[in-house]
Design an enzyme around this catalytic site. Structure first.
Site, PDB file in Angstrom:
ATOM      1  N   HIS A 199      70.180  15.506  28.885  1.00 30.17           N
ATOM      2  CA  HIS A 199      71.022  15.586  30.076  1.00 30.17           C
ATOM      3  C   HIS A 199      71.080  14.208  30.733  1.00 30.17           C
ATOM      4  O   HIS A 199      70.071  13.530  30.872  1.00 30.17           O
ATOM      5  CB  HIS A 199      70.425  16.603  31.052  1.00 30.17           C
ATOM      6  CG  HIS A 199      71.075  16.614  32.402  1.00 30.17           C
ATOM      7  ND1 HIS A 199      70.447  16.134  33.539  1.00 30.17           N
ATOM      8  CD2 HIS A 199      72.300  17.013  32.806  1.00 30.17           C
ATOM      9  CE1 HIS A 199      71.247  16.266  34.581  1.00 30.17           C
ATOM     10  NE2 HIS A 199      72.375  16.788  34.165  1.00 30.17           N
TER      11      HIS A 199
ATOM     12  N   HIS B 214      78.163   6.439  34.588  1.00 25.87           N
ATOM     13  CA  HIS B 214      77.118   6.543  35.603  1.00 25.87           C
ATOM     14  C   HIS B 214      77.161   7.960  36.171  1.00 25.87           C
ATOM     15  O   HIS B 214      78.004   8.777  35.790  1.00 25.87           O
ATOM     16  CB  HIS B 214      77.298   5.493  36.712  1.00 25.87           C
ATOM     17  CG  HIS B 214      78.349   5.828  37.720  1.00 25.87           C
ATOM     18  ND1 HIS B 214      78.081   6.016  39.062  1.00 25.87           N
ATOM     19  CD2 HIS B 214      79.689   6.008  37.590  1.00 25.87           C
ATOM     20  CE1 HIS B 214      79.203   6.287  39.706  1.00 25.87           C
ATOM     21  NE2 HIS B 214      80.188   6.289  38.850  1.00 25.87           N
TER      22      HIS B 214
END
Length: 1002
Positions: free
Chosen positions: A314, A358
């Site tokens: 993740h 990001h």
């Protein structure tokens, strides 16, 4: 590591020249974030195992293990170098060392290019040697390094000799509790040179061998050698067949063992194995608890993708928390090297038309999408060739989406071409074998009703749930002089306080949502701070500030409403209007979000189409990937587990952490694996219990990132919460004898470090799998002995579905006010090997526990009471069937003293000779004085039901089957309740040898 191959063939002269320069030391500038750089002397230690520097405030901690170095890059490639002005440093004098779990960088600048080249060459040569080692060579190397390091740290005055006082201090550090007279006797026996009263390193090695003589292994050798001090080839073969359950043991194999492990040349000539050689063999990888055959791919890899658990990451790019940490492309290389096969890429519009990666609406740093794809392309298939799934979270404009598609096609090339993949005649997903060397793009796909000539179209944005929750977002806007630095500084302090709190908590605490309190406190505190300083400026200039949204919202509590995973009804709007406008209910009840998707990116998605729950149509098609947060997935697993399992037989499901886990903590993956979910995504940068379970799960099958699900999950269905989920299948019985421990260190968070008191260890064994299989049991406490404690206790477990079960070994230091974590090792049940085995604790060089393992099959229909003595007790306490099916059923399971191994008429275990001798002669530790230690009070959640009095924080019922010599008070056991429910059994029962063994009350 392909680039290291060339360094394995360097000429000896060049190698020695590099090593000589590195060991002599080189003055270099060490660049640090926000500083001008520090001049330090960097050098390689004499064993060529550690890079060190001085001066340093860290003193002994100023070192980097060569083992921990991930890569060395030349030039100005790191983020810190990029912050320096062009021309400030000569690139040929710069290099960066990446090391540790979080890919920390050490950025160095030499005075000339030749020195930089020497260090780069030398470090890569050392790394190449380590990568080329087999498991036996690595085990021997780490042991030798540990002994040498132990000697050096004990040599306080640095004269290369140890006196008797330094030896006594070392004994305390190693948790050895021997009479001073005995220590002095061994010291004098080892001190054989002219310089009496001190030990050289060679003499210390003799002393250490005397101190480490294993009584348990010596007795085991005597039992198979007809009481001789060595084993012949025939006797060794007999031991391997009878005790270690090895097949096809040949004379040549036994001779090879003697050649590799025997230290005495005389014994090698006679083809016999003495006690030192036998000890080395028993502590080698050949006698590890993990099946050596499972280091390679051994499972069927020709089944559809949905039949496998797939190692998944993740927010792969993050190195730490979800709000402020750095994003690094090297994290992709690291997780791929660790066996991860599904990585996540969060794409956002960047400057100059270049998409960036990001965590949106946070202060995490940005990296270029192009750099991420290039890194994945270089490292995707270095460790294995099985397919990599690229989970694209697309937040970009159509223009930058086209740039994303362009980079994917240009860099990956044929790796994206799936036209030749054979899926067979049936509509099913392809197999990992057929997809070798391929990269699957997981993302949105344009709806089929749009024509092929449509350049773009609207798609649902509902499953882009990896984006942080609305109430947690940072939003850009102008604020009276508020600076980004101000916001970042405030949040960082809050995160640091959270991390300090988490260090105090029990390391085995699986779930912590203290982050909710942090969010609220951060929001309120920041607002108050900004009101008090409305005109704060940074460097005299206003900057774009970031503030938290006004409504953080409370974490949605579980309601009695049915699962929302497969539909969205009007009922949700009613709940929304009743005041619960935040969290998941708000997201489900509002108008559906959509986004524009370009054709070029859509066409790259073939077998992994991201869909929202409400978009699922059971039309027989395959290739959909359903994404759930852990919160929503928990509801589905609890309420529709069997339907969910059936769905996972044809499609893929991805589960990701809650957005409230801003500290990058991980959830428990077990419930979702139990329901057949393939892609359970964890934060790989966060070490802890959950990543340890994940590592253990995927270490089997060659650590290739794909583990075959049990056939019962691939065809048909069963209720994972049932008390007997597979009544027609045989169950496995694990009989685990915990014999002894070796070199158990003081707890890593010990308040006094090595100066602390000698530990009082005990071993806890936990079975983790289906709820009915989840249970724990433990040995008694041994006082004042961490070096060679002896327990000699047998624990027995019954496992209904061993294919998915994990066995977790934990060592604790008992303390009157709690317990301190020493170490752990987790292994899949299917990878256990029978016989006498060592369980090396993860991350600790020498620490291990010695066990004997027996695995039997139990057939026929058994009553719940036989398999699980706590069954009737739960009902006596008033536990309802509904409460059991709610999940937390880890039952006390199976009493080890009067369980099925000894009272079971279908099976009577016949003790081996070695077992009987060890049981008869091994000395159990005497009761010692009670010690008072300082430490933190263990934080234990008190459950809201009496029936859960013995339930721990995993939702697992701790088996309270033994009166401990000293029970850690922190263990959640209601003694008065348990004492009142003693089963009407006799106080003692005879074991198979006729000895009396206590039957402990439940």
């Amino acid at each position: 590591m392909a680039d290291l191959e060339v360094y394995k063939n360097l000429s000896p002269e060049k190698v020695e020249r590099c090593m000589s320069v590195m060991q002599s030391g080189t003055q270099m500038i060490k660049l640090k974030r926000g500083t001008k750089g520090l001049v330090r002397l960097f050098y390689l230690d004499e064993h060529r195992t550690r890079l060190r520097w001085r001066p340093s405030r860290k003193s002994e901690k100023a070192k980097i293990l060569i083992d921990s170095i991930y890569k060395v890059t030349e030039g100005r490639q790191s983020e810190i170098f990029h912050r320096q002005a062009e021309g400030h440093f000569d690139p040929s004098c710069c290099f960066t060392i990446y090391h540790g779990n979080h890919m920390e960088s050490l950025d160095l600048i030499t005075s000339n290019p030749e020195e930089a080249r020497t260090w780069i060459t030398g470090l890569k040569y050392l790394m190449a040697g380590i990568s080329d080692e087999d498991s036996l060579a690595k085990r021997q190397r780490t042991h030798d390094q540990w002994v040498k390091q132990t000697f050096e740290e004990a040599d306080k005055n640095g004269d290369g000799l140890l006196n008797i006082e330094e030896i006594h201090q070392l004994m305390h550090k190693l948790n050895v509790n021997l009479p001073r007279r005995k220590v002095r006797q061994m010291f004098q026996e080892a001190d054989t040179d002219e310089n009496q009263g001190t030990l050289t390193f060679e003499e210390f090695c003799v002393f250490y061998k005397m101190m480490s003589l294993r009584r348990d292994l010596y007795l085991l050798l005597l039992s198979y050698s007809d009481k001789k001090d060595h084993l012949t080839v025939e006797e060794l073969a007999q031991f391997l067949k009878v005790e270690q359950k090895m097949n096809n043991v040949t004379t040549d194999y036994c001779l090879d063992i003697i050649r590799k492990f025997e230290v005495s040349e005389e014994n090698k000539t006679k083809n016999v194995l003495g006690i030192e050689g036998f000890t080395s063999f028993m502590r080698s990888p050949a006698c590890d608890i993990f099946n050596p055959l499972h280091h390679e791919v051994y499972q069927d890899m020709d089944q559809p993708l949905c039949n496998y658990y797939i190692a998944s990451s993740h927010n792969t790019y993050l190195t730490g928390d979800q709000l402020l940490s750095q994003s690094k492309v090297d994290m992709y290389a690291r997780v791929l090297q660790e066996g991860c096969r599904c990585v996540e890429v969060d794409c956002w519009d960047g400057p100059d038309g270049e998409p960036v990666v990001h965590h949106g609406y946070t202060l995490t740093s940005k990296i270029l999408f192009r750099d991420v794809v290039e890194t994945i392309n270089r490292h995707a298939f270095v460790k294995n060739e099985f397919p990599v799934i690229l989970s694209i979270e697309n937040h970009c404009s159509v223009q930058q989406q086209r740039k994303i598609a362009q980079y994917l096609k240009g860099i990956f090339g044929d790796k994206l071409d799936l036209s030749s993949v054979d899926t067979g005649e049936t509509k099913q997903l392809p197999s990992p074998q057929s997809l070798k060397g391929k990269i699957l793009v997981k993302g949105k796909k344009l709806p089929y009703h749009l024509g092929d000539d449509a350049e773009e179209g609207e798609v649902s944005d509902e499953d882009s749930a990896d984006e942080i929750e609305d109430e947690c977002k940072f939003k850009l806007h102008y604020n009276n002089g508020t600076t980004e630095h101000q916001v970042e500084s405030f949040i960082r302090k809050k995160l640091e306080s959270l991390l300090k709190e988490s260090q105090i908590r029990d390391k085995e605490d699986p779930d912590s949502f203290t982050v909710r309190a942090l969010l609220k406190a951060t929001h309120e505190g920041l607002n108050a701070h900004l009101k008090q300083h409305p005109d704060v400026k940074e460097n005299g200039k206003k900057s774009h500030g970031r503030s938290l949204m006004t409504n953080f919202g409370k974490h949605k509590k579980t309601t009695k409403s049915r699962s929302k995973s497969y539909s969205t009804d009007d009922e949700e709007d009613t709940q929304q209007n009743s005041g619960k406008e935040t969290g998941q209910l708000y997201r489900l009840g509002r108008r559906r979000k959509t986004m524009k998707l370009c054709r070029e990116l859509s066409d790259l998605v073939v077998y992994t189409n991201s869909v929202a729950a409400q978009d699922i149509v059971d039309d027989g098609t395959t290739g959909n990937v359903l994404s759930f947060s852990e919160t929503r997935a928990h509801q589905v697993v609890q309420q529709k587990s069997e339907q969910f399992m059936i769905y996972n037989q044809k499609q893929l499901t991805r589960i990701y952490p809650s957005a409230y886990r801003i500290d990058s903590s991980n959830f428990n993956p077990l419930p979702y694996w139990n329901a057949g979910c393939q892609l359970v995504a964890l934060n790989y940068q966060s070490e802890g219990r959950m990543m340890q379970l994940n590592r253990a799960k995927f270490k089997t099958n060659g650590n290739c990132g794909y583990v075959l699900k049990p056939q019962q999950m691939c065809k048909g269905t069963f209720n994972p919460f049932s008390g007997d989920p597979l009544p027609a299948n045989p169950k496995k019985q694990l009989i685990l004898k915990v014999i002894s421990g070796q070199q158990l260190p003081k707890p890593p968070d010990s308040m006094f470090g090595d100066r602390g008191e000698i530990i009082d260890p005990f071993v806890e064994v936990e079975i983790i799998g289906l709820p009915v299989d989840c249970c724990k049991d433990q040995t008694r406490v041994v006082d004042d002995n961490g070096f060679n404690p002896v327990w000699e206790e047998t624990l027995t477990f019954t496992v209904h579905m061993p294919e998915i079960a994990l066995v977790r070994f934990l060592v604790w230091d008992h303390d009157p006010i709690g317990r301190d974590f020493v170490g752990q090792r987790t292994v899949t049940f299917s990878s256990l090997v029978p016989g006498y085995r060592h369980v090396y604790l993860e991350g600790l060089t020498e620490a291990s526990i010695f066990v004997h393992i027996t695995i039997n099959e139990i057939y026929g229909k058994w009553s719940p009471l036989i398999l699980n003595p706590s069954y009737t007790i739960l009902h006596f306490l008033g536990a309802t069937k509904n409460r059991q099916l709610q999940g937390l059923k880890g039952l006390f399971n199976k009493n080890p003293r009067h369980g099925s191994s000894e009272n079971n008429s279908h099976y009577v275990r016949k003790r081996s000779i070695g077992d009987r001798i060890l049981r008869r002669t091994a000395s159990a530790p005497a009761k010692g004085r009670k010690k008072s230690k300082m430490g933190f009070q263990e934080m234990v959640e008190i459950k809201d039901s009496v029936s859960e009095a013995a339930r721990d924080q995993d939702g697992v019922l701790r088996r309270t089957t033994r009166s401990l010599q000293e029970r850690p008070v922190s263990m959640p056991v209601d003694k008065s309740l348990l004492g009142a429910l003693s089963l009407p059994v006799s106080e003692t029962a005879k074991d198979t040898d006729g000895k009396e063994s206590s039957l402990v009350q439940i």
